[in-house]
Design a protein around this motif. Structure first.
Motif, short mmCIF file in Angstrom:
data_model
loop_
_atom_site.label_atom_id
_atom_site.label_comp_id
_atom_site.label_asym_id
_atom_site.label_seq_id
_atom_site.Cartn_x
_atom_site.Cartn_y
_atom_site.Cartn_z
N UNK A 44 32.10 13.97 -21.66
CA UNK A 44 30.91 14.13 -20.83
C UNK A 44 31.21 13.69 -19.40
N UNK B 284 31.00 5.16 -18.10
CA UNK B 284 30.38 4.38 -19.18
C UNK B 284 31.39 3.53 -19.94
N UNK B 285 32.64 3.90 -19.91
CA UNK B 285 33.63 3.08 -20.62
C UNK B 285 34.35 2.09 -19.72
N UNK C 192 23.43 0.17 -14.13
CA UNK C 192 22.08 0.11 -14.67
C UNK C 192 21.22 -0.71 -13.71
N UNK D 5 19.57 5.17 -17.83
CA UNK D 5 18.83 4.32 -18.78
C UNK D 5 19.77 3.88 -19.89
N UNK E 243 14.56 6.74 -25.55
CA UNK E 243 13.90 7.12 -26.81
C UNK E 243 12.39 7.26 -26.65
N UNK F 139 21.26 8.73 -21.51
CA UNK F 139 22.27 8.62 -22.56
C UNK F 139 22.40 9.91 -23.34
N UNK G 221 26.98 -6.53 -20.40
CA UNK G 221 25.54 -6.29 -20.43
C UNK G 221 24.82 -7.37 -21.21
N UNK H 244 35.28 7.76 -24.33
CA UNK H 244 34.77 8.73 -23.37
C UNK H 244 34.87 10.15 -23.94
N UNK I 146 27.11 6.82 -25.57
CA UNK I 146 26.03 7.73 -25.15
C UNK I 146 25.34 7.13 -23.92
N UNK I 147 24.42 6.21 -24.12
CA UNK I 147 23.81 5.62 -22.92
C UNK I 147 24.78 4.66 -22.26
N UNK I 148 25.73 4.14 -23.02
CA UNK I 148 26.77 3.32 -22.43
C UNK I 148 26.43 1.85 -22.31
N UNK I 149 25.27 1.47 -22.80
CA UNK I 149 24.84 0.08 -22.56
C UNK I 149 25.47 -0.90 -23.54
N UNK J 272 28.23 -0.24 -24.89
CA UNK J 272 29.64 0.14 -24.88
C UNK J 272 30.59 -0.98 -24.44
N UNK J 273 30.31 -1.69 -23.34
CA UNK J 273 31.28 -2.73 -22.93
C UNK J 273 31.54 -3.76 -24.03
N UNK J 274 30.48 -4.19 -24.69
CA UNK J 274 30.66 -5.18 -25.76
C UNK J 274 31.43 -4.60 -26.93
N UNK K 129 24.06 -0.60 -31.73
CA UNK K 129 24.00 0.60 -30.89
C UNK K 129 22.79 1.37 -31.36
N UNK L 173 22.04 4.46 -30.00
CA UNK L 173 22.18 5.88 -29.68
C UNK L 173 22.98 6.67 -30.71
N UNK L 174 24.12 6.15 -31.11
CA UNK L 174 25.12 7.02 -31.73
C UNK L 174 25.02 7.13 -33.24
#
Lengths: 865, 178, 357
Positions: free
Chosen positions: A29, A35-36, A42, A253, A257, A493, B51, B106, B112-115, B117-119, B148, B150-151
């Protein structure tokens, strides 16, 4: 003045997959790298010079009048700069024009524990937090209304001064054909009462907002919102600030949801404080406060009375729903309509009656969560179908297959269904799970259940009435070969940035990650209404294609002239613009084509826009439910149940989703599996529930556990194996044929779990969540020879208004109510009597419509995980 | 080596000046004794990649590596980190190259939202460092402290498996991946 | 963001120094080991210590004895879960440690911390603002929480409003397992050291749930030497596979002779009272571990369990499950084929093998 012809929408749905270079191919994407690496910014990651922090003082009472507020002591606390109260922002706002019932800070009455009352702004968040208890509030407690039933029986005190009456916010009654007549003639009539418990979105990112004045004095607000445009409108209204001097920027975001779709009090508070202090003000909610924002799934009690013929084909359905709305309107009126809107788009329902009632209660407001309003009745409908199948001795898959809606038809309530991949969905999950061989044949304690669903691909109408596009895309191309795509859509997301890039890249023959994406900013991007109702892929995608086609025309014209060939021979692919008859030799780079076009036309920019087709529904309330097209899903869930304790385990789920076309298969699968995950959570463990202390001792009604520990979101160890089938049958309405995928696949999971539990141990759990303790209770009933069922016993008596009568299309209806005195076309009953069709004529018309449907070929893709 | 010894006991409400070792760099940071590592990373060290979703140890979003092991930065006081090597998501990039685990997330829908993800990335990195070829159950277990929404986790599992494959392939050719 | 309020922070280097500080500070001091229980409670203002006495510099609290049977109280739960030197007979200790919370928390949380875990209650484990909305409760009768030694007369226990006591729930995983194993703990204060059976560390009161004095430090856990024939397990009931505190824990250890007769047995229930609840096993001893014996024992074991409406799941169901869970744990100890393990045993007793044994 004559109306302009509806614009022809180019969607490229008929493109062969092999022709497509970007669409349909698994890709990283476009926002994947950020994001990684931790680079995605945010809202709470932002910092500005001189930034200060806000905290909100909330009501400790579920319902209480504010006698007085004294902020003197708080203002004197170390580091405190400002204390705001309701008096500072007297103008109400709300997401729906019909329920402008919220204030940034309650001016006179607090309506739930957590309702905002004052805001403390200080140099640090810690200082603001420390000063909060110093805001002295004198309260006068009012009667607590803790449930929908209590709201019906407690008209006074009213939680709001508006609404239908007492603590009833809204009643709806609609009838499409004479349902009682059909039920009277039906071979079977099934009556079932269900309860769907409330639950919440639980995005991992807590809501956050940063507001500031720009150098030129304008207001800028960054926020984790799914709907920057609606927030923009609410800010301008509530702050009485010129709308054109406000810019709202939706930060990516960290999960939405539906939970970040309302304009929120903390957003207005931060903006107000920034204006007063002329300093950047940030607010980030705690997890507990996120539970108070809520706007999640309404608790809904519902009764289905469904008539069938001897084979289990539905003859008529009568649905009543009762919603516990919480303390404010939010999207509630829409939610209420949605509890009855989509019953008709999966199976043929010749006659349909729908009555709904939303109540106000002293709890955080409910609103839209993934599947908005349609999830609860879908649970009831699909569980009832399972009961019907057992009663008439049919396999539940066959029972569904024999009465699927037909593509390109109108439903009883005037929804226009487009392509329907549901048959393929059912076939995929039935074959994958060996459902026909294993249903009713597994050993005691193991079972399979099936359920289906459908969902919108974008709401047909905007939140506020207007005739403008729902989504706009603007492209900027320059001599560097750079393309920037601007759109107000909001990345939550789900991958909307990627959809935007993919649609533009496909048309222009470049790579998705060649494109600069600028989204969700009301100052720079054309308006898109927001990330809700699964509207973005279809609406923004179509707008993007239009803008890109216009840009392509400029590039093709300029390149054709430069190459000396007719424009019809020009194609764009692989970052080149070339002659299809001699691709290798005759052509130029994309960048050179941009230069040629810029030289010829001047600065390059194009726009595209999209508005959904007009719905044939002409009755009041017909605006909720229409969508350009609908997605379809089917699921089979396997369960294991311990026969002593009721302990429930879900080892495997098969899910098929009709997505029209996958724009990026990686993201499509992620949305399907994420929906299954969230659905499974709702099915077996999640609930937003409240604790009412003994009424003789206390008024308290508190969220039982506003924490991530006690609100049970499934962990990686609770996730079953999932087999995903993506059904692709490109829909002419969708960009490259795509339909929605973000919400629909959630819907069948909960009923499929309930149906599987019945297959495993023979008990019916007619409410959510389906927990071990409920199964154990039902097992006890079974063992005592009683009705082996846990669920609500009765549906409360509701004083329904006389409903609008809208004859279905096959009974001569034209989409209008025949008895709406407020409507322009109203005719008295005696005038319309003779026009009503006879029963025989109706059946004939229905049969003719069914016969006219054609089958179309489908492609099924299986993805194993 | 400086073990980051602050005065003992610390004076109430007064900041300390301590060296913290984060992502291979040492920074002198001023913070209050009751601040958690999460607050200090995000608010005092300009490392907002880590985060927060609850600050109570109930979601896993704030996970960082402390001496190579995943811990929750919301539950650990920064004053207790002076002698530790902390790694955040910002520290996964080495020599301008994304960690294979970042590439995989990636590419394969792990974010997905990536929030969260770091953890998850740092937790998965620690798993692979200890167990270069974990099976699906071991991955699910290692990530069971990272929620998570999202996924549905499956693409996360696949991303970790892909990173393990890439790691195995590159160590077979003698490259060092971490 | 939830934050701690200011406190003074001490980090002594020896147990003796820590004991001295605790004595000097009185009830205003709390011990900080891993912090995974204390820090969230501080952020929710469940108590307001003026001083935290951190154990992180005290090396002796992190060491294990050569025989592997004495564990320093600051040994992490993850280290216990992976503790290769623990005899197989003490498997319950490893299972229990491996089931606490999440991997990140086990990397930080300590065995001493889990044994001293504050009792839990859904009326108590809430923010100060939430607790204000119910006008507080006995265990934390004000906005700043309280020290654990508040007079019991103050405030209401909303779990059982007519009751004079607090009904918060003992939620440690380690204690039922370790009591079943016959563990002892060492407590050190400025006055000296004492060693007591672990079961005596607990009292059945939601507030005064530890017999340990405020200024005593739990320094070590001692397990008995493994004796031939003993085997043990720990079954944990919780809604999810991670994060959740137990809503029922069953620690069980048995000694079977060669013929399968029970020579000795210890069964301890967790999370059904304010303390870990040892079950009278005299009915089991002297007979074979037959289905009948197991079922009779399990039915009796459920008797004293008193779940209330202050944790996840309903109290009726939690009571009902005790029997199935106790029976399941005993069947596992009897050696019922794990391949054919029931749904319950797969949910309850699954143990990831230690990664580095």
């Amino acid at each position: 003045m004559s109306k302009p012809e509806p614009k022809k929408v180019i969607t490229h749905h008929d493109k062969d997959p092999d022709e497509l270079r970007v669409i349909g191919r698994p890709r990283r994407r476009v926002d994947g790298r950020a994001k990684v690496t931790g680079q995605t910014v945010f809202a709470d990651d932002m910092k500005l010079p001189r930034m200060v922090h806000a905290k909100i003082v909330r009501s400790p009472h579920p319902h209480a009048a504010i006698r007085s507020i004294d902020v003197t002591a708080a203002l004197q606390a170390p580091g405190v700069l400002l204390v705001l109260t309701g008096a500072d922002m007297p103008i109400p706002y709300g997401i729906l024009p019909v329920s402008q019932d919220e204030h940034p800070l309650c001016p006179d009455v607090a309506r739930f524990v957590g309702d905002p009352v004052a805001a403390v702004i200080a140099e640090t968040e810690e200082a603001a937090d420390a000063a909060m208890p110093l805001v002295a509030i004198e309260w006068e407690p009012l009667t607590t209304v803790a449930s929908a039933e209590e709201a019906l029986s407690t008209p006074e005190p009213r939680i709001h001064e508006y609404g239908d009456d007492g603590n009833v916010h809204k009643r709806i009654a609609l009838q499409f054909g004479d349902v009682e007549e059909s039920l009277g003639k039906s071979v079977h009539v099934f009556e079932d009462v269900f309860f769907y418990e409330g639950n919440t979105h639980l995005p991992i990112e807590q809501h956050a907002t940063l507001a500031a004045r720009d150098g030129d004095g304008k207001l800028v607000v960054w926020s984790s919102t799914q709907t920057p445009h609606y927030l923009h409108r609410a800010l301008a209204k509530a702050l009485d600030f010129p709308a054109h001097q406000v810019r709202v920027i939706a930060t990516p975001n960290g999960g939405g949801f539906g939970g970040k779709s309302d304009p929120f009090n903390h957003e207005v508070v931060a903006a107000k404080a920034a204006l007063v202090l002329d300093r950047p003000v940030k607010i980030c909610l705690t997890r507990e406060e996120v539970f108070y924002c809520h706007r999640g799934r309404h608790p809904v009690k519902m009764r289905f009375r469904t008539g069938t013929d001897a084979d289990g084909n539905i003859t008529a359905m009568d649905l009543e729903t009762l919603l516990d709305g919480g303390a404010y309107g939010s999207y509630g009126v829409a939610s209420t309509f949605y509890t009855g809107a989509l019953q008709t788009v999966t199976y043929e329902i010749p006659r349909y009656r729908f009555r709904a009632c939303r109540t106000f209660t002293n709890k955080p407001p409910c609103g839209p969560k993934r599947g908005h309003g349609t999830v609860q009745p879908r649970f009831g409908q699909e569980v009832q179908l399972d009961k019907i199948a057992v009663a008439v001795g049919k396999n539940p898959a066959d029972l569904r297959l024999q009465q699927l809606c037909k593509p390109d038809t109108l439903t009883a309530n005037y929804l226009t269904v487009g392509t329907i991949g549901l048959r393929q969905c059912i076939d995929a999950v039935v074959d994958g799970s060996s459902f026909r061989d294993r249903w009713q044949k597994l050993p005691e304690g193991r079972g399979l259940g099936i359920a289906c669903s459908s969902y919108l691909c974008g709401a047909g109408l905007p939140i506020y009435w207007n005739a403008m596009p729902h989504s706009g895309v603007q492209l900027r191309l320059d001599r560097m070969g750079a393309v920037t795509a601007f759109c107000g859509a909001t990345e939550i997301g789900q991958g909307s940035d990627d959809v935007l890039a993919a649609c533009v890249a496909e048309v222009l023959g470049i790579a998705a990650d060649d494109i600069h994406i600028r989204t969700g900013a009301t100052d720079t991007t054309p308006i898109d209404l927001g990330s809700y109702s699964s509207r973005v892929t279809l609406m923004m995608g179509n707008a993007a294609i239009e803008a890109a086609e216009r840009a392509k025309t400029l590039l093709v014209g300029a390149a054709a002239r430069k190459l000396g060939i007719p424009p019809s021979r020009i194609a764009l692919a692989d970052r080149r613009v070339f002659d299809v008859e001699d691709p290798e030799k005759v052509g130029m780079s994309f960048r050179d084509a941009c230069c040629a076009a810029e030289a010829e036309h001047g600065t390059l920019g194009t726009v595209g826009s999209y508005a959904p087709p007009r719905s044939p529904a002409r009755f009041k309330g017909g605006g909720v439910g229409p969508s350009p097209t609908y997605s379809y899903s089917a699921a089979v869930v396997e369960v294991e149940v311990d026969p002593v304790t009721g302990w429930l385990h879900v080892p495997k789920i098969w899910i098929a989703h009709d997505v029209g076309r996958s724009l990026n298969p990686v993201l499509v699968r992620g949305q399907v599996e994420g929906s299954v995950y969230m659905g499974l959570g709702e099915a077996i463990m999640e609930e937003q529930v409240f604790r009412r202390l003994p009424a003789k001792m206390s008024n308290a009604a508190v969220h039982k556990f506003p924490s991530m520990l006690e609100y049970k979101s499934p962990t990686s160890l609770d996730m079953p194996e999932i087999v995903t089938y993506v059904i692709e049958d490109p829909d002419p309405k969708g960009p490259f044929g795509a339909k929605e995928v973000g919400q629909g696949p959630l819907l069948p999971i909960m009923p499929a779990v309930a149906n599987a539990v019945f297959d495993a141990v023979g008990v019916r759990i007619d409410e959510t969540p389906i927990t071990a303790e409920k199964i154990a209770r039902a097992l006890d009933l079974r063992d005592k020879g009683k009705d082996a069922r846990v669920g609500p016993k009765a549906f409360p008596s509701i004083d329904w208004p006389e409903g609008l009568e809208v004859p279905p299309p096959w009974e001569g209806g034209d989409g209008r109510a025949t008895n709406d005195p407020k409507a322009k076309h109203y005719r008295a009953p005696e005038e319309r009597g003779q026009e009503m069709m006879s029963d025989a004529a109706r059946q004939k018309a229905t049969a003719a419509q069914r016969a006219s449907q054609s089958k179309s070929g489908r492609v099924s893709k299986e993805v194993r995980s | 080596m400086n073990d980051g010894s602050p005065p003992d006991p610390t004076p109430l409400g007064r900041k300390l000046l301590m060296e913290l070792h984060v992502n291979g760099e040492t920074q002198e940071v001023a913070f209050l004794p009751h601040e958690t590592l999460l607050e200090v990373l995000r608010e005092r060290m300009d490392l907002p990649g880590t985060k927060h979703g609850c600050e109570l140890g109930e979601c896993g979003a704030c996970a960082v590596l402390v001496d190579g092991r995943p811990e929750l930065s919301c539950l650990r006081l920064a004053i207790e980190c002076g002698d530790a090597e902390v790694t955040t998501v910002e520290g996964l990039i080495r020599d301008g190259q994304l960690d294979p685990i970042q590439e995989a997330f990636a590419d394969l829908g792990g974010a997905q939202c990536g929030y969260c993800t770091p953890g998850i990335l740092v937790t998965a990195r620690a798993l692979l460092d200890e167990n270069p070829s974990p099976d699906r159950d071991e991955i699910a277990e290692a990530l069971s402290g990272n929620l998570c929404r999202c996924t549905g986790y499956l693409q996360i599992f696949e991303s970790v498996e892909e990173a393990a494959r890439v790691g195995a392939a590159s160590s077979a050719t003698g490259e060092v991946t971490s | 963001m939830m934050r701690c309020r200011p406190f003074r922070y001490h980090a002594p280097r020896t147990v003796a120094e820590a004991a001295k500080i605790l004595r000097g500070e009185g009830p205003d001091a709390m011990v900080l080991a891993g912090g995974t229980d204390v820090i969230p409670n501080l952020k929710r203002k469940q108590f307001a210590p003026r001083t935290l006495v951190a154990l992180r510099r005290i090396g002796e609290l992190r060491t294990a004895s050569d025989d592997g049977l004495t564990l320093g109280a600051a040994t992490t739960l993850d280290a216990i879960a992976r503790h290769a030197a623990l005899p197989e007979a003490h498997r319950a200790a490893r299972i229990a440690a491996s089931k606490v919370a999440t991997p990140q928390i086990r990397n930080r949380g300590t065995i001493g911390g889990n044994l001293c875990l504050d009792t839990r209650c859904t009326y108590y484990d809430q923010s100060a603002e939430w607790r204000q909305a119910i006008d507080f409760c006995k265990k934390a009768p004000g906005p700043h929480g309280t020290a654990i030694e508040t007079p019991v007369e103050q405030g209401i226990c909303w779990v059982a409003p007519g009751s004079p006591r607090c009904w918060a729930v003992s939620s440690t995983d380690a204690a039922p397992a370790l009591i079943a194993l016959g563990a002892e703990v060492t407590l050190v204060s400025a006055d000296g050291e004492r060693t007591i059976p672990l079961t005596d560390l607990y009292a059945d009161d939601g507030m005064a749930f530890l017999t340990k004095k405020r200024d005593e430090l739990l320094t070590a856990v001692r397990l008995p030497a493994a004796v031939e024939g003993w085997r043990s397990t720990y079954w944990k009931l919780r809604r999810r596979g991670a994060f959740d505190f137990p809503i029922l824990g069953v620690g069980a250890a048995l000694k079977l002779d060669a013929g399968g007769t029970v020579e000795a047995a210890r069964v301890v229930l967790g999370a059904v009272a304010s303390r870990p609840l040892p079950v009278d096993t005299s009915g089991l001893v002297g007979g074979p571990l037959s289905d009948e014996a197991i079922d009779a024992f399990a039915a009796k074991a459920a008797g004293p369990a008193k779940p209330l409406d202050n944790t996840d799941f309903t109290l009726h169901w939690r009571k009902r499950v005790v029997r199935a869970w106790v029976a399941g744990a005993l069947r596992e100890l009897r050696g019922d084929d794990s391949e054919e393990a029931s749904l319950l045993s797969r949910s309850a007793a699954r143990i990831p093998e230690p990664l580095s044994v």
